[in-house]
Write a protein that holds these residues in place. Structure first.
Motif, PDB file in Angstrom:
ATOM      1  N   ASP A   1      10.088  -7.499  -5.202  1.00 45.94           N
ATOM      2  CA  ASP A   1       9.387  -7.365  -6.484  1.00 45.94           C
ATOM      3  C   ASP A   1       7.818  -6.770  -6.134  1.00 45.94           C
ATOM      4  N   ALA A   2       7.381  -7.345  -4.907  1.00 49.55           N
ATOM      5  CA  ALA A   2       6.057  -6.881  -4.566  1.00 49.55           C
ATOM      6  C   ALA A   2       6.192  -5.299  -3.874  1.00 49.55           C
ATOM      7  N   VAL A   3       7.176  -5.076  -3.076  1.00 42.14           N
ATOM      8  CA  VAL A   3       7.324  -3.636  -2.540  1.00 42.14           C
ATOM      9  C   VAL A   3       7.902  -2.662  -3.754  1.00 42.14           C
ATOM     10  N   LEU A   4       8.716  -3.093  -4.538  1.00 41.36           N
ATOM     11  CA  LEU A   4       9.025  -2.315  -5.749  1.00 41.36           C
ATOM     12  C   LEU A   4       7.760  -1.737  -6.651  1.00 41.36           C
ATOM     13  N   GLY A   5       7.205  -3.212  -6.852  1.00 39.79           N
ATOM     14  CA  GLY A   5       5.886  -2.958  -7.777  1.00 39.79           C
ATOM     15  C   GLY A   5       4.662  -1.682  -7.125  1.00 39.79           C
ATOM     16  N   ALA A   6       4.635  -1.800  -5.738  1.00 37.98           N
ATOM     17  CA  ALA A   6       3.790  -1.013  -5.068  1.00 37.98           C
ATOM     18  C   ALA A   6       4.143   0.406  -5.232  1.00 37.98           C
ATOM     19  N   ALA A   7       5.422   0.670  -5.209  1.00 41.58           N
ATOM     20  CA  ALA A   7       5.923   2.077  -5.484  1.00 41.58           C
ATOM     21  C   ALA A   7       6.198   2.322  -6.885  1.00 41.58           C
ATOM     22  N   ALA A   8       6.028   1.264  -7.834  1.00 38.33           N
ATOM     23  CA  ALA A   8       6.009   1.632  -9.334  1.00 38.33           C
ATOM     24  C   ALA A   8       7.645   1.767  -9.667  1.00 38.33           C
TER      25      ALA A   8
ATOM     26  N   LEU B   1      -3.175   4.620  -1.031  1.00 44.77           N
ATOM     27  CA  LEU B   1      -2.887   3.208  -0.620  1.00 44.77           C
ATOM     28  C   LEU B   1      -2.274   2.748  -2.038  1.00 44.77           C
ATOM     29  N   ARG B   2      -1.257   1.911  -1.951  1.00 45.58           N
ATOM     30  CA  ARG B   2      -0.648   1.378  -3.084  1.00 45.58           C
ATOM     31  C   ARG B   2      -0.396  -0.052  -2.670  1.00 45.58           C
ATOM     32  N   ILE B   3      -0.840  -1.053  -3.829  1.00 45.75           N
ATOM     33  CA  ILE B   3      -0.434  -2.261  -3.819  1.00 45.75           C
ATOM     34  C   ILE B   3       0.467  -2.883  -4.774  1.00 45.75           C
ATOM     35  N   GLY B   4       1.182  -4.097  -4.278  1.00 48.86           N
ATOM     36  CA  GLY B   4       2.241  -4.568  -5.225  1.00 48.86           C
ATOM     37  C   GLY B   4       2.484  -6.115  -5.215  1.00 48.86           C
ATOM     38  N   ILE B   5       2.697  -6.532  -6.500  1.00 45.27           N
ATOM     39  CA  ILE B   5       2.768  -8.121  -6.337  1.00 45.27           C
ATOM     40  C   ILE B   5       3.925  -8.687  -6.938  1.00 45.27           C
TER      41      ILE B   5
ATOM     42  N   GLY C   1       9.854  -0.388 -10.865  1.00 36.81           N
ATOM     43  CA  GLY C   1      10.566  -1.478 -11.597  1.00 36.81           C
ATOM     44  C   GLY C   1      10.455  -2.838 -11.031  1.00 36.81           C
ATOM     45  N   ASP C   2      11.670  -3.596 -11.053  1.00 34.15           N
ATOM     46  CA  ASP C   2      11.698  -4.842 -10.639  1.00 34.15           C
ATOM     47  C   ASP C   2      13.182  -5.357 -10.126  1.00 34.15           C
ATOM     48  N   ILE C   3      13.208  -6.230  -9.584  1.00 34.35           N
ATOM     49  CA  ILE C   3      14.526  -6.860  -8.974  1.00 34.35           C
ATOM     50  C   ILE C   3      15.462  -6.974  -9.927  1.00 34.35           C
ATOM     51  N   GLY C   4      15.074  -7.579 -11.324  1.00 36.20           N
ATOM     52  CA  GLY C   4      16.265  -7.413 -12.258  1.00 36.20           C
ATOM     53  C   GLY C   4      16.520  -6.367 -12.956  1.00 36.20           C
ATOM     54  N   GLU C   5      15.867  -5.369 -12.715  1.00 36.07           N
ATOM     55  CA  GLU C   5      16.256  -3.904 -13.198  1.00 36.07           C
ATOM     56  C   GLU C   5      17.435  -3.396 -12.220  1.00 36.07           C
ATOM     57  N   LEU C   6      17.064  -3.477 -11.026  1.00 36.07           N
ATOM     58  CA  LEU C   6      17.714  -2.993  -9.898  1.00 36.07           C
ATOM     59  C   LEU C   6      19.092  -3.617  -9.598  1.00 36.07           C
ATOM     60  N   PHE C   7      19.032  -5.118  -9.677  1.00 33.84           N
ATOM     61  CA  PHE C   7      20.136  -6.016  -9.407  1.00 33.84           C
ATOM     62  C   PHE C   7      20.299  -6.935 -10.744  1.00 33.84           C
TER      63      PHE C   7
ATOM     64  N   HIS D   1      14.922   2.608  -1.411  1.00 33.91           N
ATOM     65  CA  HIS D   1      14.224   3.498  -2.581  1.00 33.91           C
ATOM     66  C   HIS D   1      12.894   3.629  -2.154  1.00 33.91           C
ATOM     67  N   VAL D   2      12.154   2.703  -1.736  1.00 34.84           N
ATOM     68  CA  VAL D   2      10.671   2.715  -1.569  1.00 34.84           C
ATOM     69  C   VAL D   2      10.341   3.803  -0.461  1.00 34.84           C
ATOM     70  N   ARG D   3      11.090   3.776   0.610  1.00 33.27           N
ATOM     71  CA  ARG D   3      10.922   4.836   1.663  1.00 33.27           C
ATOM     72  C   ARG D   3      11.423   6.280   1.109  1.00 33.27           C
ATOM     73  N   GLU D   4      12.447   6.218   0.394  1.00 32.07           N
ATOM     74  CA  GLU D   4      12.982   7.657  -0.190  1.00 32.07           C
ATOM     75  C   GLU D   4      11.892   8.187  -0.915  1.00 32.07           C
ATOM     76  N   LYS D   5      10.704   7.474  -1.479  1.00 28.39           N
ATOM     77  CA  LYS D   5       9.850   8.037  -2.334  1.00 28.39           C
ATOM     78  C   LYS D   5       8.690   8.515  -1.533  1.00 28.39           C
ATOM     79  N   GLY D   6       8.818   8.126  -0.053  1.00 26.07           N
ATOM     80  CA  GLY D   6       7.556   8.658   0.704  1.00 26.07           C
ATOM     81  C   GLY D   6       6.653   7.473   1.070  1.00 26.07           C
ATOM     82  N   TYR D   7       6.787   6.318   0.732  1.00 21.10           N
ATOM     83  CA  TYR D   7       5.988   5.014   1.034  1.00 21.10           C
ATOM     84  C   TYR D   7       6.087   4.292   2.432  1.00 21.10           C
ATOM     85  N   LYS D   8       5.161   4.241   3.075  1.00 24.92           N
ATOM     86  CA  LYS D   8       5.248   3.261   4.308  1.00 24.92           C
ATOM     87  C   LYS D   8       4.934   1.966   4.022  1.00 24.92           C
ATOM     88  N   LEU D   9       5.366   0.750   4.413  1.00 28.08           N
ATOM     89  CA  LEU D   9       4.681  -0.458   4.140  1.00 28.08           C
ATOM     90  C   LEU D   9       3.738  -0.804   5.262  1.00 28.08           C
TER      91      LEU D   9
END
Ligand code: MG
Length: 166
Positions: free
Chosen positions: A51-58, A6-10, A60-66, A88-96
């Motif tokens: 940012d929460a979904v990027l954070g859960a997958a570690a 399990l992974r959590i992001g904020i 980075g953040d929206i500012g880095e991506l865009f 990107h998140v799904r590509e790393k194998g994460y299911k929300l």
């Protein structure tokens, strides 16, 4: 389900309010005499979710991506940015599994729009609406939210890593 996967992001975001509506929030246009100001479409709710979904997958953040220095991101649609981040998140194998969000806005009254907001955010995330919590809080008339200088949003996302990375 292995709890170790399990992974959590904020996510948190703030945008200033400017004169002139409608208000773009959570991917929908809400009738209001003000809107959010920013480099992209300034959708404060979708930015917090991103940012929460990027954070859960570690990832980075929206500012880095865009980056807000990039012309490509000027007035960019936040639904598209969230969908790219989710790719990107799904590509790393994460299911929300679910997201829970709070929008901080003195006005407009968001209670009538919560269902539509949940549906829109769920659609952008490609999950069911029942997996998206939307709450709205005013600023009690004080501070930058209460004085209608800005709106803020927070989001928390829970994910499951389907393939272990170790
Ligand atoms: Mg933002």
């Amino acid at each position: 389900m292995n709890p170790a996967n399990l992974r959590i992001g904020i996510g948190h975001d703030t945008h200033r309010l400017k004169t002139g509506g409608p208000l773009r929030l959570g991917g929908i246009d809400i009738p209001f005499d003000k809107s959010l100001d920013g480099h992209s479409d300034a959708d404060v709710l979708l930015h917090a979710v991103t940012d929460a979904v990027l954070g859960a997958a570690a990832l980075g953040d929206i500012g880095e991506l865009f980056p807000n220095t990039s012309a490509e991101n000027k007035n960019r649609c936040s639904i598209e940015m969230l969908q790219i981040a989710m790719g990107h998140v799904r590509e790393k194998g994460y299911k929300l599994l679910n997201v829970d969000c709070i929008v901080f806005a003195q006005k407009p009254k968001l209670s009538d729009h919560k269902q539509q907001l949940a549906k829109s955010v769920a659609h952008a995330l490609d999950i069911e609406s029942r997996l998206v919590g939307i709450k709205a809080k005013t600023g009690e008339g004080i501070g930058d939210v209460g004085q209608e200088n800005c709106m803020m949003a927070q989001c928390i996302a829970l994910m499951y890593l389907e393939e272990s990375d170790d």
